[in-house]
Design an enzyme around this catalytic site. Structure first.
Site, PDB file in Angstrom:
ATOM      1  N   LYS A  22     -10.149  -0.066  10.563  1.00  0.00           N
ATOM      2  CA  LYS A  22     -10.465  -1.340   9.614  1.00  0.00           C
ATOM      3  C   LYS A  22     -10.626  -2.384  10.607  1.00  0.00           C
ATOM      4  O   LYS A  22     -11.384  -3.479  10.128  1.00  0.00           O
ATOM      5  CB  LYS A  22      -9.355  -1.978   8.791  1.00  0.00           C
ATOM      6  CG  LYS A  22      -8.968  -0.685   7.701  1.00  0.00           C
ATOM      7  CD  LYS A  22      -7.550  -1.483   6.623  1.00  0.00           C
ATOM      8  CE  LYS A  22      -6.974  -0.310   6.114  1.00  0.00           C
ATOM      9  NZ  LYS A  22      -7.745   0.415   5.059  1.00  0.00           N
ATOM     10  N   HIS A  54       0.768  -1.141   0.016  1.00  0.00           N
ATOM     11  CA  HIS A  54       0.027  -0.133  -0.126  1.00  0.00           C
ATOM     12  C   HIS A  54       0.883   1.255   0.091  1.00  0.00           C
ATOM     13  O   HIS A  54       2.263   1.200   0.588  1.00  0.00           O
ATOM     14  CB  HIS A  54      -0.938   0.136   1.070  1.00  0.00           C
ATOM     15  CG  HIS A  54      -1.870   1.044   1.538  1.00  0.00           C
ATOM     16  ND1 HIS A  54      -1.502   2.171   1.954  1.00  0.00           N
ATOM     17  CD2 HIS A  54      -3.134   0.943   1.266  1.00  0.00           C
ATOM     18  CE1 HIS A  54      -2.603   3.034   1.940  1.00  0.00           C
ATOM     19  NE2 HIS A  54      -3.623   2.180   1.481  1.00  0.00           N
ATOM     20  N   CYS A  85      -4.610   2.616  -3.771  1.00  0.00           N
ATOM     21  CA  CYS A  85      -3.518   3.124  -3.162  1.00  0.00           C
ATOM     22  C   CYS A  85      -2.404   2.070  -3.112  1.00  0.00           C
ATOM     23  O   CYS A  85      -1.528   1.861  -2.463  1.00  0.00           O
ATOM     24  CB  CYS A  85      -3.747   3.106  -1.573  1.00  0.00           C
ATOM     25  SG  CYS A  85      -4.624   4.692  -1.181  1.00  0.00           S
ATOM     26  N   GLN A 117      -4.399  -4.899   7.086  1.00  0.00           N
ATOM     27  CA  GLN A 117      -5.464  -5.720   6.721  1.00  0.00           C
ATOM     28  C   GLN A 117      -5.323  -7.033   7.398  1.00  0.00           C
ATOM     29  O   GLN A 117      -6.505  -7.647   7.640  1.00  0.00           O
ATOM     30  CB  GLN A 117      -5.387  -6.213   5.112  1.00  0.00           C
ATOM     31  CG  GLN A 117      -5.407  -4.900   4.251  1.00  0.00           C
ATOM     32  CD  GLN A 117      -6.897  -4.611   4.028  1.00  0.00           C
ATOM     33  OE1 GLN A 117      -7.896  -5.050   4.401  1.00  0.00           O
ATOM     34  NE2 GLN A 117      -7.001  -3.102   3.734  1.00  0.00           N
ATOM     35  N   ASP A 158       3.305  -4.499   7.776  1.00  0.00           N
ATOM     36  CA  ASP A 158       2.081  -3.848   7.580  1.00  0.00           C
ATOM     37  C   ASP A 158       0.820  -4.782   7.833  1.00  0.00           C
ATOM     38  O   ASP A 158       0.443  -5.546   6.938  1.00  0.00           O
ATOM     39  CB  ASP A 158       2.075  -3.111   6.281  1.00  0.00           C
ATOM     40  CG  ASP A 158       0.543  -2.407   5.992  1.00  0.00           C
ATOM     41  OD1 ASP A 158      -0.228  -2.595   6.739  1.00  0.00           O
ATOM     42  OD2 ASP A 158       0.627  -1.595   4.930  1.00  0.00           O
TER      43      ASP A 158
HETATM   44  N1  PLP Z   1      -1.825  -0.614   4.607  1.00  0.00           N
HETATM   45  C1  PLP Z   1      -2.758  -1.336   3.855  1.00  0.00           C
HETATM   46  C2  PLP Z   1      -2.390  -2.856   3.401  1.00  0.00           C
HETATM   47  C3  PLP Z   1      -4.021  -0.686   3.899  1.00  0.00           C
HETATM   48  O1  PLP Z   1      -5.114  -1.293   3.233  1.00  0.00           O
HETATM   49  C4  PLP Z   1      -4.195   0.487   4.502  1.00  0.00           C
HETATM   50  C5  PLP Z   1      -5.501   1.329   4.216  1.00  0.00           C
HETATM   51  O2  PLP Z   1      -6.127   1.232   3.282  1.00  0.00           O
HETATM   52  C6  PLP Z   1      -3.131   1.247   5.028  1.00  0.00           C
HETATM   53  C7  PLP Z   1      -1.856   0.533   4.927  1.00  0.00           C
HETATM   54  C8  PLP Z   1      -3.193   2.775   5.626  1.00  0.00           C
HETATM   55  O3  PLP Z   1      -3.993   2.700   6.601  1.00  0.00           O
HETATM   56  P1  PLP Z   1      -4.538   4.197   7.330  1.00  0.00           P
HETATM   57  O4  PLP Z   1      -4.984   5.009   6.108  1.00  0.00           O
HETATM   58  O5  PLP Z   1      -5.519   3.706   8.325  1.00  0.00           O
HETATM   59  O6  PLP Z   1      -3.204   4.718   7.761  1.00  0.00           O
END
Ligand code: PLP
Length: 406
Positions: free
Chosen positions: A225, A122, A364, A202, A199
């Site tokens: 999430k 992401h 993203c 998910q 990360d």
């Molecule tokens: N990493 C992954 C795999 C994500 O799906 C997301 C959110 O869509 C993020 C990071 C970023 O999370 P946040 O926008 O809550 O900081």
């Protein structure tokens, strides 16, 4: 026995209609809906229990502090971490990874040093590392996924060279649903003396996570999430890395003493939590984690696996649906395009008219889209409250799209 209807009744928004149709919410990968217990906790937090934390000696401040601080332990339990001192509370994964980039990596990395990333990260786990590339000459090395969307841990380990200073990988792709063997990657990276950031935005939603077993150095999660409020989150930092990390934000709460000529920082993890935090959001995240743990993380994972299998069997019967990512153990996340010229945005607009909420675009994850050679996909991402009947509604709406656009 997993009672999905009972769980659905905990989420008030699921009984509303959208465009005159019952809501079918399949955009959980972007953000999940909130159970009543979380909504109540947020309301109560502001209506009855609100004050700033850590600073006051009065009743409400002590109460808010107690509730806020209890979340640290809940996150530790949720992620299988022995000590809550390894948990830094924050606003979400984006803040967590930026904190590592600014506080740990920037002071330590030099021009020519390398960071290994998978192609399916992401942007939150890409752009902070581009900052280091732009500002300090750090080199980003990319590891591709195969045609099924699987990431071979050995390929990641093989990409580690003498100049590699960090491996940063997702535990579950937000586009393909691929689950990455982050334990094997961590073992291989540590054998070469390289720390690993995972990360978990998910993965933590869809499967039980045990950081003690994975052994990684950093693990980031995001509250919204996890059925909690937006603006909440946490990152696990191992004691070794915590000792090496500099504070990213300076201000109140993260200090013991401030003088004209110097400052003494608070002990970790408070040292990394400057300023007034998302008090009520964090308390709400704690309630959401309790809610998930009460239902059982294994039970949620099993329910979602059955939704994944059902959706896959339906999609397999539609030869005009192209699903990106066919990894065997993937999560219940389906990114797809339809044969013909219809853009993902047009498909999602038609689905919306049928009450079906999906995401459309690059999610993203532009380097991944580029790697797959598709500019945009629709993404149906499932949560603990979705049902096979909702999959049927999705499929019916897609059949309509097929008729309209082919
Ligand atoms: N990493 C992954 C795999 C994500 O799906 C997301 C959110 O869509 C993020 C990071 C970023 O999370 P946040 O926008 O809550 O900081």
């Amino acid at each position: 026995m997993y009672d999905v209807q009972n769980i659905r009744s905990d989420f008030p928004i699921l009984s509303r209609e959208v465009n005159g149709k019952p809501l079918v919410y399949l955009d959980n990968g972007a953000s999940a809906q909130k159970p009543q217990v979380v909504i109540d906790a947020v309301t109560r937090g502001y209506a009855e229990e609100y004050a700033n934390v850590h600073r006051g000696l009065h009743y409400l401040s002590n109460l808010a502090t107690e509730k806020y601080e209890a979340v640290r332990g809940k996150v530790a339990r949720f992620l299988g971490v022995p000590s809550e001192d390894s948990i830094i509370l924050n606003s979400g994964t984006t803040e967590g990874i930026n904190m590592v980039a600014y506080g740990w990596a920037m002071p330590r990395f030099e021009a020519g040093d390398e960071i290994v990333l998978s192609i399916m990260e992401h942007h939150a786990n890409i752009v902070p590392w581009h900052f280091l590339r732009e500002r300090q000459g750090v080199v980003i090395k990319w590891v591709d996924v195969d045609t099924n969307g699987d990431l071979d841990p050995q390929k990641v380990i093989d990409a580690i060279g003498p100049k590699t200073k960090l491996v940063a990988v997702t535990h579950m792709s937000n586009v393909l649903g691929t689950v990455v063997d982050v334990k094997a990657i961590t073992e291989g990276a540590h054998a070469k003396g390289v720390p690993v950031l995972v990360d978990g935005s998910q993965s933590a939603v869809h499967m039980p996570v045990n950081i003690s077993d994975i052994g990684c150095d950093f693990y980031a999660i995001t509250g919204h999430k996890l059925y909690g409020p937006s603006g909440s989150g946490a990152i696990y930092v191992s004691p070794e890395r915590m000792a090496e990390m500099r504070p990213f934000l300076g201000g109140g709460d993260m200090i013991k003493d401030v003088r004209r000529d110097g400052v003494d920082y608070n002990d970790a993890p408070m040292k990394f939590e400057a300023g007034t935090p998302g008090i009520v959001q964090t308390i709400g995240m704690g309630v959401a984690l309790d809610y998930m743990m009460d239902i059982g993380l294994d039970n949620i994972a099993a329910h979602e696996a059955s939704l994944r299998d059902y959706t896959k069997s339906k999609f397999d019967g539609l030869n005009w649906v192209q699903v990106q990512g066919q990894s065997a153990g993937k999560g219940a996340i389906f990114s797809f395009t339809l044969e013909g010229a219809a853009h993902a945005h047009d498909i999602s607009t038609v689905l919306d008219k049928k009450g079906v909420a999906v995401r459309a675009g690059s999610h993203c994850a532009m380097p991944l889209m580029d790697h797959m050679g598709v500019p945009a996909t629709c993404r149906a991402s499932f949560g603990m409250y979705n049902t096979t009947e909702e999959v049927d509604v999705l499929v019916e709406a897609l059949e309509l799209c097929h008729e309209l656009f082919s």
